[in-house]
Design a protein around this motif. Structure first.
Motif, PDB file in Angstrom:
ATOM      1  N   LEU A   1      29.389   7.696 -17.252  1.00  0.00           N
ATOM      2  CA  LEU A   1      28.112   8.075 -16.840  1.00  0.00           C
ATOM      3  C   LEU A   1      27.101   7.693 -17.913  1.00  0.00           C
ATOM      4  O   LEU A   1      25.816   7.266 -17.423  1.00  0.00           O
ATOM      5  CB  LEU A   1      27.911   9.882 -16.829  1.00  0.00           C
ATOM      6  CG  LEU A   1      28.927  10.324 -15.805  1.00  0.00           C
ATOM      7  CD1 LEU A   1      29.160  11.679 -15.988  1.00  0.00           C
ATOM      8  CD2 LEU A   1      28.354   9.971 -14.212  1.00  0.00           C
ATOM      9  N   MET A   2      27.531   7.404 -19.194  1.00  0.00           N
ATOM     10  CA  MET A   2      26.582   6.973 -20.202  1.00  0.00           C
ATOM     11  C   MET A   2      26.158   5.589 -19.914  1.00  0.00           C
ATOM     12  O   MET A   2      25.167   5.034 -20.097  1.00  0.00           O
ATOM     13  CB  MET A   2      26.987   7.579 -21.555  1.00  0.00           C
ATOM     14  CG  MET A   2      25.914   7.265 -22.594  1.00  0.00           C
ATOM     15  SD  MET A   2      26.334   7.954 -24.220  1.00  0.00           S
ATOM     16  CE  MET A   2      26.434   9.462 -23.970  1.00  0.00           C
TER      17      MET A   2
ATOM     18  N   LYS B   1      22.804   0.687 -19.306  1.00  0.00           N
ATOM     19  CA  LYS B   1      22.518  -0.406 -18.518  1.00  0.00           C
ATOM     20  C   LYS B   1      21.358  -0.558 -17.600  1.00  0.00           C
ATOM     21  O   LYS B   1      20.607  -1.445 -17.576  1.00  0.00           O
ATOM     22  CB  LYS B   1      23.848  -0.875 -17.469  1.00  0.00           C
ATOM     23  CG  LYS B   1      25.086  -1.287 -18.390  1.00  0.00           C
ATOM     24  CD  LYS B   1      26.092  -1.506 -17.473  1.00  0.00           C
ATOM     25  CE  LYS B   1      27.326  -1.889 -18.217  1.00  0.00           C
ATOM     26  NZ  LYS B   1      28.814  -2.025 -17.457  1.00  0.00           N
ATOM     27  N   VAL B   2      20.816   0.820 -17.284  1.00  0.00           N
ATOM     28  CA  VAL B   2      19.486   0.784 -16.403  1.00  0.00           C
ATOM     29  C   VAL B   2      18.615   0.404 -17.256  1.00  0.00           C
ATOM     30  O   VAL B   2      17.519  -0.220 -16.812  1.00  0.00           O
ATOM     31  CB  VAL B   2      19.407   2.370 -15.996  1.00  0.00           C
ATOM     32  CG1 VAL B   2      17.967   2.678 -15.608  1.00  0.00           C
ATOM     33  CG2 VAL B   2      20.172   2.590 -14.990  1.00  0.00           C
TER      34      VAL B   2
ATOM     35  N   CYS C   1      21.750  12.645 -20.653  1.00  0.00           N
ATOM     36  CA  CYS C   1      23.136  12.724 -20.423  1.00  0.00           C
ATOM     37  C   CYS C   1      23.687  13.911 -20.857  1.00  0.00           C
ATOM     38  O   CYS C   1      24.600  14.384 -20.127  1.00  0.00           O
ATOM     39  CB  CYS C   1      23.885  11.432 -21.124  1.00  0.00           C
ATOM     40  SG  CYS C   1      25.482  11.373 -20.790  1.00  0.00           S
ATOM     41  N   VAL C   2      23.585  14.354 -22.135  1.00  0.00           N
ATOM     42  CA  VAL C   2      24.254  15.511 -22.854  1.00  0.00           C
ATOM     43  C   VAL C   2      23.902  16.843 -21.705  1.00  0.00           C
ATOM     44  O   VAL C   2      25.020  17.509 -21.641  1.00  0.00           O
ATOM     45  CB  VAL C   2      24.099  15.731 -24.360  1.00  0.00           C
ATOM     46  CG1 VAL C   2      24.628  16.887 -24.616  1.00  0.00           C
ATOM     47  CG2 VAL C   2      24.628  14.402 -25.012  1.00  0.00           C
ATOM     48  N   GLU C   3      22.772  16.827 -21.636  1.00  0.00           N
ATOM     49  CA  GLU C   3      22.432  18.316 -20.722  1.00  0.00           C
ATOM     50  C   GLU C   3      22.549  18.048 -19.389  1.00  0.00           C
ATOM     51  O   GLU C   3      23.355  19.129 -18.878  1.00  0.00           O
ATOM     52  CB  GLU C   3      20.943  18.220 -21.033  1.00  0.00           C
ATOM     53  CG  GLU C   3      20.435  18.556 -22.339  1.00  0.00           C
ATOM     54  CD  GLU C   3      18.878  19.266 -22.544  1.00  0.00           C
ATOM     55  OE1 GLU C   3      18.579  19.872 -23.416  1.00  0.00           O
ATOM     56  OE2 GLU C   3      18.330  19.125 -21.564  1.00  0.00           O
ATOM     57  N   GLU C   4      22.515  17.074 -18.646  1.00  0.00           N
ATOM     58  CA  GLU C   4      22.701  16.668 -17.246  1.00  0.00           C
ATOM     59  C   GLU C   4      24.026  16.645 -16.857  1.00  0.00           C
ATOM     60  O   GLU C   4      24.674  17.271 -15.986  1.00  0.00           O
ATOM     61  CB  GLU C   4      22.027  15.919 -16.499  1.00  0.00           C
ATOM     62  CG  GLU C   4      20.240  15.958 -16.615  1.00  0.00           C
ATOM     63  CD  GLU C   4      19.555  14.910 -16.237  1.00  0.00           C
ATOM     64  OE1 GLU C   4      20.122  14.017 -15.852  1.00  0.00           O
ATOM     65  OE2 GLU C   4      18.475  14.665 -16.690  1.00  0.00           O
TER      66      GLU C   4
END
Length: 514
Positions: free
Chosen positions: A55-56, A61-62, A200-203
């Motif tokens: 996920l990260m 890469k985005v 990332c950490v929250e969602e």
């Protein structure tokens, strides 16, 4: 409320540290390796890390960052170029001095004196220096910029006191490194990476965090600015869950990272670095775990739905297995949290009840049991890991619903579990940040008199440096406290510094920390 017999032997409120170790073991996340400070990450634990990594990595890469890989061994000379950087890591470095072993007088293997390296090699604690060398080779002109790279790797920092996932001598992480033409672009990247970590950490991990700038004494060695995301664990301590650093031209000067600008003038690049690690798994344990084990947010769960057939070595077992296979097939076309639902059909030998509790301790979001009676009635017995107990009966809160109803609601249920875990943790954090203190004695009294798990305090300070900052840090150390960060979304300062009595410049979070 009925008395509940929990799956773990230790409760969080009794001994949080011991509880943490029991969850890591009972959830089958990791085990000791026999090498001090190094752990074996087991399949369920590594599966969670793979989900976090996946996920990260998508988020990385985005932003146009490309993955690379650099050697684990770094020449000592690389570190010697940057005195402040090496000073920050000197006590943690593992150093290779020989390249061969021979049998000694007593028959034990020893380093061969004839195989001493001409130059010692440091086992990578972080890669700024070796990546700086590559950037110096790769960048020629403004057309080469920005250069954005990342690597997923292991690093070694020789910790004296270790705890699995939270602080180990070897751990897994990602480290991003970028080079830019000017300060503004580099700062933009620093904040982009910080926001990526927050999201990332929250969602994905359902861990609420506070994003902000670290004080001068907490900066990464050699950085001009360090920014972090800080998460509150259930014992009220802070966990640094990710950092992003603006390095100015410090590393560029040491490594010779230059570019020719549009006017043909040689300029030093402004660089950044940013990273997170497997300590995030420790954060998930301490944020979402309960007295029955781990609760894994669906986005990072290797298996979101676990199906357990209740087999009895009877003729109807085959029909139960077929029924479960049909259930699995009905779920495979569904999505939750933006991806196809991940289902595991557990056909391993053993009693269904024992296997259920194994998956409870591991924290699988939804556990489904199917026995002959469920099959005959077209139903399933379903258990949500975030709503494990019936408070009135003291028994697991099993829901007996039709197979069609479960299939129709599985996606929404997983989304709801993800949201519920985040909101529960967010409420805990918000209720445990105390504000309004104007004197240092109020802070010390608060941490001395509010039990084992007091939480955080937000206070105001003058943003000191030099000798004044050193004095403040010593005051904090005496109480085993640290400044976590300056929240980027906090209200402007409107009072006096809690340490000096002067007009305050900003608000800071103070806490005990991992």
């Amino acid at each position: 409320m009925a008395n509940i017999r929990h799956a773990l032997n230790v409760k969080r409120e009794d001994d949080f540290a011991k509880w943490y170790q029991e969850v890591v073991s009972a959830a089958d996340l990791a085990e000791e390796s026999g090498v001090r400070g190094c752990m074996v990450i087991k399949p369920w634990g590594y599966g969670i890390w793979e989900r976090v990594q996946r996920l990260m990595d998508d988020r990385i890469k985005v932003a146009g960052v490309q993955n690379t890989y650099f050697p684990i061994f770094i020449p000592l000379a690389n570190f010697e170029r940057e005195a402040e950087h090496v000073e920050g890591f000197a006590k943690e470095m593992a150093v290779v001095t020989h390249h061969r072993l021979i049998a000694g007088k007593n028959g034990k293997l020893i380093p061969d004196p004839e195989a001493k390296l001409e130059e010692p090699l440091v086992v990578r604690p972080t890669s700024e220096t070796i990546i700086g060398d590559a950037m110096a080779r790769w960048i020629q002109s403004w057309r080469s910029l920005p250069l954005k790279i990342n690597q997923w790797s292991n690093v070694v920092r020789w910790e004296m006191r270790t705890r699995m996932f939270l602080r180990t001598s070897e751990f897994l992480w990602q480290e991003g490194h970028t080079a830019h033409a000017n300060r503004e672009e580099a700062l933009e990247e620093t904040h982009r990476a910080l926001e990526m970590y927050r999201a990332c950490v929250e969602e994905d991990l359902a861990m609420p965090v506070v994003a902000g700038e670290k004080p001068e004494n907490e900066r990464f060695p050699g950085a001009d600015e360090t920014w972090s995301i800080e998460a509150m664990m259930q014992d009220g301590k802070a966990l640094q869950a990710g950092t992003s650093h603006y390095l100015g031209i410090n590393f560029a000067t040491a490594a010779g990272i230059k570019f020719q600008d549009r006017e043909g003038v040689q300029q030093y690049c402004h660089t950044t670095s940013w990273g997170t690690s497997t300590r995030l798994i420790g954060g998930v344990v301490m944020t979402h775990g309960d007295d029955d084990g781990l609760r894994v947010p669906p986005r990072i769960a290797p298996h979101q739905v676990v199906i357990l057939p209740m087999l009895r070595d009877k003729p109807e077992d085959e029909a139960v297995l077929t029924y479960c296979e049909e259930l699995q097939a009905s779920l495979t076309s569904l999505s939750a949290c933006g991806e196809p639902i991940r289902i595991f059909f557990d056909k391993s030998p053993g009693k269904a009840t024992a296997k259920r509790w194994d998956w409870v301790r591991k924290g699988a979001p939804i556990i489904v049991e199917v026995g002959p009676r469920d099959m005959e009635n077209g139903k399933v017995a379903m258990l949500r890991r975030d709503q494990l107990w019936n408070g009135e009966t003291g028994k697991p809160a099993m829901q007996f619903i039709s197979r069609e109803e479960f299939t129709a609601g599985a996606s929404a249920m997983l989304e709801d579990i993800q949201t519920s875990l985040f909101e529960e943790a967010q409420t805990h954090r918000d209720e445990n940040i105390t504000r309004g203190f104007t004197e240092w004695t109020q802070v010390t009294d608060f941490f001395a008199n509010n039990g084992k798990y007091p939480g955080w305090v937000e206070v105001q300070w003058v943003k000191p440096s030099g000798a004044t900052l050193e004095k403040v840090v010593e005051q904090l150390k005496g109480e085993k406290l640290t400044i976590r960060n300056v929240p980027r979304d906090s209200e402007p300062a409107d009072g006096t510094c809690i340490f000096t009595g002067e007009q305050a410049a900003e608000r800071i979070l103070v806490a005990r920390a991992y």
